[in-house]
Design an enzyme around this catalytic site. Sequence first.
Site, PDB file in Angstrom:
ATOM      1  N   ARG A  60       0.817  -1.219   0.000  1.00  0.00           N
ATOM      2  CA  ARG A  60       0.000   0.000   0.000  1.00  0.00           C
ATOM      3  C   ARG A  60       0.849   1.267   0.000  1.00  0.00           C
ATOM      4  O   ARG A  60       0.364   2.339  -0.341  1.00  0.00           O
ATOM      5  CB  ARG A  60      -0.925  -0.007   1.217  1.00  0.00           C
ATOM      6  CG  ARG A  60      -1.898  -1.196   1.225  1.00  0.00           C
ATOM      7  CD  ARG A  60      -2.766  -1.220   2.460  1.00  0.00           C
ATOM      8  NE  ARG A  60      -3.696  -0.098   2.489  1.00  0.00           N
ATOM      9  CZ  ARG A  60      -4.645   0.065   3.404  1.00  0.00           C
ATOM     10  NH1 ARG A  60      -4.763  -0.819   4.372  1.00  0.00           N
ATOM     11  NH2 ARG A  60      -5.441   1.115   3.360  1.00  0.00           N
ATOM     12  N   LYS A 166       2.351 -20.162   6.088  1.00  0.00           N
ATOM     13  CA  LYS A 166       1.498 -20.649   7.169  1.00  0.00           C
ATOM     14  C   LYS A 166       1.112 -19.463   8.052  1.00  0.00           C
ATOM     15  O   LYS A 166       1.815 -18.437   8.037  1.00  0.00           O
ATOM     16  CB  LYS A 166       2.214 -21.764   7.961  1.00  0.00           C
ATOM     17  CG  LYS A 166       3.497 -21.320   8.684  1.00  0.00           C
ATOM     18  CD  LYS A 166       3.233 -20.945  10.125  1.00  0.00           C
ATOM     19  CE  LYS A 166       4.497 -20.609  10.870  1.00  0.00           C
ATOM     20  NZ  LYS A 166       4.282 -20.066  12.218  1.00  0.00           N
ATOM     21  N   HIS A 196       9.019 -23.219   5.965  1.00  0.00           N
ATOM     22  CA  HIS A 196      10.466 -23.038   5.826  1.00  0.00           C
ATOM     23  C   HIS A 196      11.269 -24.103   6.561  1.00  0.00           C
ATOM     24  O   HIS A 196      12.430 -24.344   6.226  1.00  0.00           O
ATOM     25  CB  HIS A 196      10.883 -21.633   6.278  1.00  0.00           C
ATOM     26  CG  HIS A 196      10.823 -21.413   7.755  1.00  0.00           C
ATOM     27  ND1 HIS A 196       9.696 -20.967   8.393  1.00  0.00           N
ATOM     28  CD2 HIS A 196      11.757 -21.580   8.711  1.00  0.00           C
ATOM     29  CE1 HIS A 196       9.934 -20.858   9.684  1.00  0.00           C
ATOM     30  NE2 HIS A 196      11.176 -21.220   9.919  1.00  0.00           N
ATOM     31  N   LYS A 200      15.093 -26.543   5.336  1.00  0.00           N
ATOM     32  CA  LYS A 200      16.370 -26.602   6.034  1.00  0.00           C
ATOM     33  C   LYS A 200      17.139 -27.858   5.617  1.00  0.00           C
ATOM     34  O   LYS A 200      16.565 -28.934   5.438  1.00  0.00           O
ATOM     35  CB  LYS A 200      16.150 -26.571   7.546  1.00  0.00           C
ATOM     36  CG  LYS A 200      15.604 -25.229   8.044  1.00  0.00           C
ATOM     37  CD  LYS A 200      15.394 -25.244   9.539  1.00  0.00           C
ATOM     38  CE  LYS A 200      14.852 -23.903  10.026  1.00  0.00           C
ATOM     39  NZ  LYS A 200      15.852 -22.837   9.925  1.00  0.00           N
ATOM     40  N   GLU A 234      13.114 -21.806  21.869  1.00  0.00           N
ATOM     41  CA  GLU A 234      13.575 -20.441  21.650  1.00  0.00           C
ATOM     42  C   GLU A 234      13.960 -19.842  22.998  1.00  0.00           C
ATOM     43  O   GLU A 234      13.215 -19.979  23.971  1.00  0.00           O
ATOM     44  CB  GLU A 234      12.479 -19.584  21.008  1.00  0.00           C
ATOM     45  CG  GLU A 234      12.161 -19.946  19.566  1.00  0.00           C
ATOM     46  CD  GLU A 234      13.230 -19.481  18.589  1.00  0.00           C
ATOM     47  OE1 GLU A 234      14.109 -18.708  19.002  1.00  0.00           O
ATOM     48  OE2 GLU A 234      13.167 -19.891  17.421  1.00  0.00           O
ATOM     49  N   ASP A 253       0.978 -22.274  16.095  1.00  0.00           N
ATOM     50  CA  ASP A 253       2.113 -21.613  15.470  1.00  0.00           C
ATOM     51  C   ASP A 253       3.222 -22.584  15.098  1.00  0.00           C
ATOM     52  O   ASP A 253       3.898 -22.395  14.087  1.00  0.00           O
ATOM     53  CB  ASP A 253       2.665 -20.535  16.413  1.00  0.00           C
ATOM     54  CG  ASP A 253       3.742 -19.689  15.759  1.00  0.00           C
ATOM     55  OD1 ASP A 253       3.473 -19.122  14.681  1.00  0.00           O
ATOM     56  OD2 ASP A 253       4.853 -19.601  16.313  1.00  0.00           O
ATOM     57  N   HIS A 258       4.997 -26.907  11.429  1.00  0.00           N
ATOM     58  CA  HIS A 258       6.413 -27.251  11.397  1.00  0.00           C
ATOM     59  C   HIS A 258       6.708 -28.635  11.980  1.00  0.00           C
ATOM     60  O   HIS A 258       7.323 -29.487  11.330  1.00  0.00           O
ATOM     61  CB  HIS A 258       7.231 -26.230  12.189  1.00  0.00           C
ATOM     62  CG  HIS A 258       7.169 -24.845  11.636  1.00  0.00           C
ATOM     63  ND1 HIS A 258       7.127 -24.565  10.293  1.00  0.00           N
ATOM     64  CD2 HIS A 258       7.163 -23.644  12.264  1.00  0.00           C
ATOM     65  CE1 HIS A 258       7.093 -23.258  10.115  1.00  0.00           C
ATOM     66  NE2 HIS A 258       7.118 -22.679  11.294  1.00  0.00           N
ATOM     67  N   LYS A 358       8.700 -20.745  24.112  1.00  0.00           N
ATOM     68  CA  LYS A 358       9.409 -19.470  24.162  1.00  0.00           C
ATOM     69  C   LYS A 358      10.055 -19.311  25.540  1.00  0.00           C
ATOM     70  O   LYS A 358       9.599 -19.882  26.527  1.00  0.00           O
ATOM     71  CB  LYS A 358       8.440 -18.304  23.926  1.00  0.00           C
ATOM     72  CG  LYS A 358       7.768 -18.305  22.562  1.00  0.00           C
ATOM     73  CD  LYS A 358       8.724 -17.887  21.483  1.00  0.00           C
ATOM     74  CE  LYS A 358       8.015 -17.682  20.162  1.00  0.00           C
ATOM     75  NZ  LYS A 358       8.961 -17.290  19.085  1.00  0.00           N
TER      76      LYS A 358
END
Length: 522
Positions: A60, A166, A196, A200, A234, A253, A258, A358
Amino acid sequence: MSREPSLQDPLRFNRKTPPCAVVIFGANGDLTKRKLLPALYRLAWEGRLAPGFAIVGISRTAMSDDEFREHMRESVAKYLEDSPFDEDLWRSFAQGLFYMAGDVADANMYQRLAACLAEVEKTRQTAGNTLFYLSTQPSQYAPIAEGIGAANLARGDGWRRIIIEKPFGRDLTSARELNRRLQKVFDESGIYRIDHYLGKETVQNILAFRFGNGIFEPLWNRRYIDHVQITAAESIGVEGRGAYYQEAGALRDMVQNHLLQVMATVAMEPSAAFSADAVRDERAKLLRSIHVMKPEEIEANTVSGQYGAGRVGGEQITGFRQEKGVNPESQAETYVAATFLVGNWRWAGVPFYIRTGKSLPKRVTEIAIHFRSAPLAVFRNELGEGNADASGDAGAPGDYEAVPNLLILRIQPEEGISLKFNSKRPGAGMTLRPVSMDFNYGSSFGERSPSAYETLLLDAIVGDATLYTRQDMVEASWSVVQPILDYWSTRKFAFPNYAPGTWGPAEADEMLARRGHSWRRP
């Protein structure tokens, strides 16, 4: 600056790509700047892109072609990994970059895009081949595809393909509805659902490791493998993505896409040929073989977690509920652990433990294959006191079963493979201790591994969908996850239930302990 061609997989990186135009919706977003443009530039560096190649960016924000090129130059120079930035190459590459400001909800924008692509085809000789990349909010996927179809851009000279990121829907029902709307415009063969993780190198190498080595494939079954652990940890928190994570949660997520895809790659049957349909057929079969939990099984086989505030390494960490855009009473999970069973002959009775979270102690993604102990422990009393077992924990003296053989496939941060086995310590007697044989991509091949987006973009351009997710695979994985989501929606969790910098809730350890197992500490 001279560029030497690297020696890559001849079936992928040495094949020439056809001319084409890549249309990126959301061209001013982070994904384009951090991943897509650096990957395409690197493919140009490697000499993989045809002379008739072009990129048309759409967002935009009002910009001229030259302004867009300068913004992308800054992004590529900043985010290019393991490669020098070549100004001469960029000037040549940038000649194929074009920009168009527009709102994806505006039907006239697609007519302007049709005119733009017609002009690009003339000037860049793209032969009508077009790859549409939807780097936008998931809610815009179906409307953009329908806008493309209404402007007759999904058909014509050359091939037409579309890539979507995704998540592929929020649940099983929305995933099916998204697919219905996409397939009204594109054939399934032209829909590329990108994950993704599957790009790998180590994930791809699972197939080579299993099916290219006669020494391991005979052991890849319930007779020799005790259990499998898949970890995606993570060390950081949600990092400003609190509003998104509150809506998505870790199960949607990470697990639904994944990690279930990684599990399917580890556990699938050999395909008859290394072709897109054959490989994806076997991954889909495996996903359909995962036991779908009943409500009464979910409590014992899943753990939901959310990190709170605390101090890690002297630094104060903000809890998830204190993040901007997060409800102070949010029930969104930032941690998931689950036990999955596969109902087929090869894996009957072998638990697959998946965990992701996380604000854990370190950033690591790995697959750990735990083999069964030797049937006769002839060295039961010969283990040295204080030996560490294969999971990194101290084993009890004389406990041979504390050191099973372990195969570790490391996906990140350092891609490689480790095999842990028992060996005699130097000196008198038969005292054993675990040792490792390590393979590291960087040091073993002495060359850079392509990024996941380089691999996947190249595959989409040449029409190889092997590493992309097919609709039946999407529906199969949602079928596994949906009962968990439904059950969790009826519960109120006592969050937060783990401190930052720890390996998650105590319930996750208890889940494995009930089967006599413990989590590996990477």
